[in-house]
Design an enzyme around this catalytic site. Structure first.
Site, PDB file in Angstrom:
ATOM      1  N   CYS A  73      58.845 -11.356  12.379  1.00 27.23           N
ATOM      2  CA  CYS A  73      58.008 -12.569  12.467  1.00 27.23           C
ATOM      3  C   CYS A  73      56.561 -12.286  12.118  1.00 27.23           C
ATOM      4  O   CYS A  73      55.659 -12.944  12.611  1.00 27.23           O
ATOM      5  CB  CYS A  73      58.034 -13.188  13.864  1.00 27.23           C
ATOM      6  SG  CYS A  73      59.573 -13.946  14.269  1.00 27.23           S
ATOM      7  N   ASN A  74      56.316 -11.275  11.327  1.00 26.70           N
ATOM      8  CA  ASN A  74      54.932 -10.938  11.038  1.00 26.70           C
ATOM      9  C   ASN A  74      54.774 -10.759   9.525  1.00 26.70           C
ATOM     10  O   ASN A  74      54.836  -9.650   9.003  1.00 26.70           O
ATOM     11  CB  ASN A  74      54.560  -9.652  11.798  1.00 26.70           C
ATOM     12  CG  ASN A  74      53.075  -9.422  11.805  1.00 26.70           C
ATOM     13  OD1 ASN A  74      52.412  -9.579  10.784  1.00 26.70           O
ATOM     14  ND2 ASN A  74      52.541  -9.054  12.955  1.00 26.70           N
TER      15      ASN A  74
END
Ligand SMILES: *Cc1c(COP(=O)(O)O)cnc(C)c1O
Length: 823
Positions: free
Chosen positions: A401-402
């Site tokens: 998620c980055n």
């Protein structure tokens, strides 16, 4: 590798804890027995006494919905007020200067800040965020009408800050950044908040939003100096305590004026609302009252009380946790860095920023990395994750998620990523390496209860499976041998799997069995579908499926199914027309089912007895479905096959973007091809390897595995009496085609079968084991794929032989198999 503290100072290791971390683990984290959990950045784990104390709290008190006058309601209100204060104090935040808003999680806290600024003025706001931002921070940009900017480096941020005192912008601006990257543990300067405030003090229209979700899980966050603190701090409590699932937004009270601009209200956020003549409302006065919409998750908040007490009792303080995890992270980092292959090449590529350092606290206890083999090629992260899983090691892989962190660490540009997306890359899929480069990383993240053993188990796992100690010793069958010795094979057993992912039906000896382009008759004709998602169930998720045993009774025209040792039996007609033979009726309304990621139309049985038969046994709401007869459009597609055996990919089912390739054999639900062939000699060799391989960290010798774990359709064995020589394991790897039986039916070999951890499910008990995947990973890896057995299909020409009219072909146990090799 061994030795507690050899040459290293252990002064930091569980110092200040109530007891040795191993003692705490044994009593408080019983579920960690035999497990190496290294995903604390996903969530840390809760202590048993936290849950016990919460349960006692709930069962000994009467808690009503807060905000009313009854004593039960008053009790909840009081507890929530007390815990709010306690949570503020946990971060050294003075309640005069800060308020704390309870939210669902850090993302909800961030979204709330986005909402506040979107409503703050008619022109909107400007948004800036640092490159390391989690997607939850990035998404706020979509609300920023006045534009946004992603700051790629610290220098860019510093440069922007330095000009804040002279710039003329007169609209609200928000700068957001993570205190610690959740992907590689890099920490950002907390001083940015103060610098931004000081530089923009003339206008006071620049606000700071700190995403502390990753940072606070292993570090103390000290907000005692309100003048240096962020205006908004977002976090999730489950990342600190493992439970409750609750988040907070800590708001500096000096930002109260902007918070009040939020438009939405609901639940208890207002003092009075007029709904008829003039729509009017008066907001409540405190920040948390204005922002907490609806009924608070008051039970979760009450659990936070137990969480705070338990954590303090076990670990003393967050600084103890910080030192402990730092000590272990250094050990992990230095071990991975030091690993080399026999030729001196590094094994691990670590993604720690050069700006970060464990010793000055600019690096958190998260290690991101990828693995290469001795010739420098990248190992697929999903393979490492799978093998780790088999070894009971919990890590995480992917882009976490980055997006910014992933792209910069791996050197992907935006256009690269768009190209990868177009080529099929999706979050969480198995496109591990594209254009020869990794698309994501592996992440090991530590927590308060990580111990030395976890680090040692994990590093020996990497050492055991990925460090090449000597040049590749995989015995390839030499061409000379192949030509000189043509062993003769025969069909030892034939199996079909009438219900996908369930047990095998062994074709009785002496019975000729029909084989078609799609495979053996009745193979993967049915499947079980989840009643909620419509997805086909896989044994990987539900190992008990192995115990569902179908029998094809041709005499009576039924499929008879038994589950485990249970005496109950279900019979289904083999004939489609007969819808109500025994206990079932075939649903005429076609229901779309997602088999392995592709949309496939199946016909679900509507009879409740069918659904409950399977649901009760598996403990999951499911029912039986049958594939419609028009299967010829399902085309086996080798390009898709290369994605592996993953349950969500069924190469071949209705490829939307590809027109059917008639030369390719159609398949039913078998994962990759119509027929899977394995050789008894190879199973024997594998079992020798399993038994004699050295097994670090294990005192036991492993048991041999049955050929059944490979779920083959055809097991071939060698006629050893014809040979002076011994068995020829893995010689089938060289087969290009083979013929079977008196009519010499021709089969084409389509390729090797890539294996996943499904082979670890014991077909007789439904229990997951470590073998044979663990040994396969060591002995059967080619081009970073773990292979065993061969995919095949009956030759196209075979079905049209002689007359040009499709004819019926059959095979039988005992048929002679004659291979043709690569020439
Ligand atoms: C985990 C995490 C989030 C998201 O937290 P949720 O609880 O899923 O909302 C955001 N940012 C960082 C840095 C995180 O580590």
């Amino acid at each position: 590798m061994e030795g507690k503290g050899k040459g290293e100072s252990r002064a930091e290791y569980c110092t200040g804890y109530s007891e040795d971390v191993d003692v705490i683990r044994e009593r408080e984290y019983p579920f960690l027995k035999d497990t190496t959990y290294l995903d604390h950045a996903g969530t840390t784990l809760y202590a048993k006494s936290l849950i016990d104390s919460f349960a006692r709290d709930l069962t000994s008190n009467l808690f009503g919905n807060p905000h009313s006058r009854s004593s039960s309601s008053q009790l909840s209100t009081q507890r929530v007020d007390d815990i709010r204060l306690r949570a503020l104090r946990f971060f050294n935040a003075d309640p005069e200067e800060f308020d704390l808003v309870f939210v669902a999680n850090a993302t909800a806290a961030i979204k709330l800040v986005g909402d506040v600024f979107r409503d703050s003025s008619s022109q909107g706001f400007w948004y800036g965020h640092f490159i390391d931002a989690h997607t939850s921070l990035v998404g706020v940009r979509e609300l920023a009408k006045l534009g946004h900017r992603c700051f790629a480096t610290r220098d860019e941020v510093e440069g922007w800050i330095s000009k804040l005192d002279t710039d003329l912008a007169n609209f609200p601006r928000v700068f957001a950044y993570p205190a610690q990257s959740n992907i590689n543990g890099r920490r950002s300067p907390l001083q940015w908040c103060k610098k931004i405030r000081d530089k923009s003090s003339g206008k006071r229209n620049v606000y700071t939003l700190l995403d502390a979700a990753s940072f606070v899980s292993t570090s103390p966050l000290d907000l005692s100096d309100a003048s240096a603190a962020p205006d908004f701090t977002a976090l999730s409590f489950y990342k600190i305590f493992g439970f409750p699932d609750l988040g907070a937004l800590i708001v500096r009270k000096s930002a109260a004026a902007i918070v009040e601009k939020r438009k939405f209200f609901g639940g208890g956020t207002v003092e009075m609302v007029l709904t008829q003549e003039t729509p009017w409302h008066a907001k409540k006065s405190t920040i948390h009252e204005q922002l907490e919409d609806g009924t608070l998750p008051f039970h979760n908040i009450i659990a936070l009380d137990s969480a705070l007490s338990t954590h303090e009792r076990l670990f003393g303080s967050m600084s103890n946790v910080s030192s402990h995890t730092r000590y272990l992270a250094k050990r992990l980092h230095s071990r991975l860095t030091a690993m080399t292959h026999f030729n001196g090449e590094k094994v691990c590529q670590l993604y720690m920023s050069p700006e970060s350092n464990f010793d000055d606290f600019t690096q958190g206890p998260i290690v991101a990395f990828n693995i290469r083999n001795s010739s420098g090629a990248w190992i697929a992260k999903s393979e490492v994750e799978r093998l780790a899983n088999v070894k009971n090691i919990q890590i995480r892989s992917g882009s976490h998620c980055n997006p910014g962190g992933t792209a910069t660490n791996l050197g992907w540009t935006g256009s690269d990523l768009l190209r990868n997306y177009a080529a099929g890359l999706r979050c969480g899929d198995d496109h591990d390496v594209m254009d020869g480069r990794p698309t994501g990383m592996l992440r090991a993240s530590l927590g308060a209860i990580t111990n030395i053993r976890d680090i040692d188990v994990f590093t020996s796992f990497i050492d055991e499976f990925y460090v090449e100690k000597a040049p590749s010793a995989i015995p390839l069958v030499s061409q000379v041998e192949v030509v000189s010795q043509q062993p003769s094979f025969y069909v030892e057993s034939l199996s079909v799997y009438p219900i996908k992912s369930c047990g095998a039906f062994k074709i009785p000896e002496g019975q000729r069995w029909e084989i078609k382009r799609e495979g053996l008759a009745w193979d993967r004709e049915w499947c079980l579908i989840h009643q909620g998602t419509g997805a086909a169930l896989s044994m990987k998720k539900y190992p008990r499926m192995a115990l569902i045993r179908p029998v094809i009774d041709l005499d009576r025209g039924v499929l008879r199914i038994t589950c485990g040792s249970e005496s109950q039996e279900l019979e289904i007609s083999l004939r489609r027309e007969i819808t109500n033979l025994v206990t079932t009726s075939l649903c005429q309304s076609a229901k779309s089912s997602s088999v392995c990621g592709d949309r496939v139309v199946v016909q679900a049985y509507t009879a409740p007895t069918v659904a409950s038969f399977f649901s009760n046994f598996l403990g999951v709401p499911c029912s039986l479905a049958r594939f419609p007869p028009q299967i010829s459009t399902r085309i086996s597609n080798p390009a898709r096959s290369s994605r592996g055996n993953r349950s969500t990919s069924m190469p071949g089912s209705f490829p939307e973007d590809l027109s059917p390739i008639p030369e390719q054999p159609p398949i039913l639900l078998s994962n990759e091809s119509p027929i899977l062939l394995i050789s008894r000699s190879s199973v024997n060799r594998l079992n020798e390897n399993i038994k004699y391989n050295p097994r670090p960290n294990h005192n036991t010798t492993a048991r041999a595995v049955e050929a059944d774990v490979f779920r083959a359709n055809i097991v071939v064995a060698e006629n050893l009496h014809q040979l002076a020589n011994a068995e020829r394991p893995y010689i089938e790897d060289t087969w290009e085609s083979f013929s079977v039986g008196p009519e010499q039916l021709n089969f084409d070999v389509l390729g090797s079968c890539q294996r996943c951890q499904m082979v670890c499910i014991d077909p007789f008990t439904g229990i997951r084991r470590e073998e044979p995947f663990s040994t396969l990973a060591k002995t059967r890896k080619f081009n970073s794929k773990i292979v065993f057995g061969r995919h095949a299909s009956i030759s196209r020409m075979e079905l049209l032989r002689d007359s040009g009219i499709p004819k019926s072909c059959t095979v039988m146990v005992g048929d002679v198999v004659t291979p043709s090799h690569v020439s």
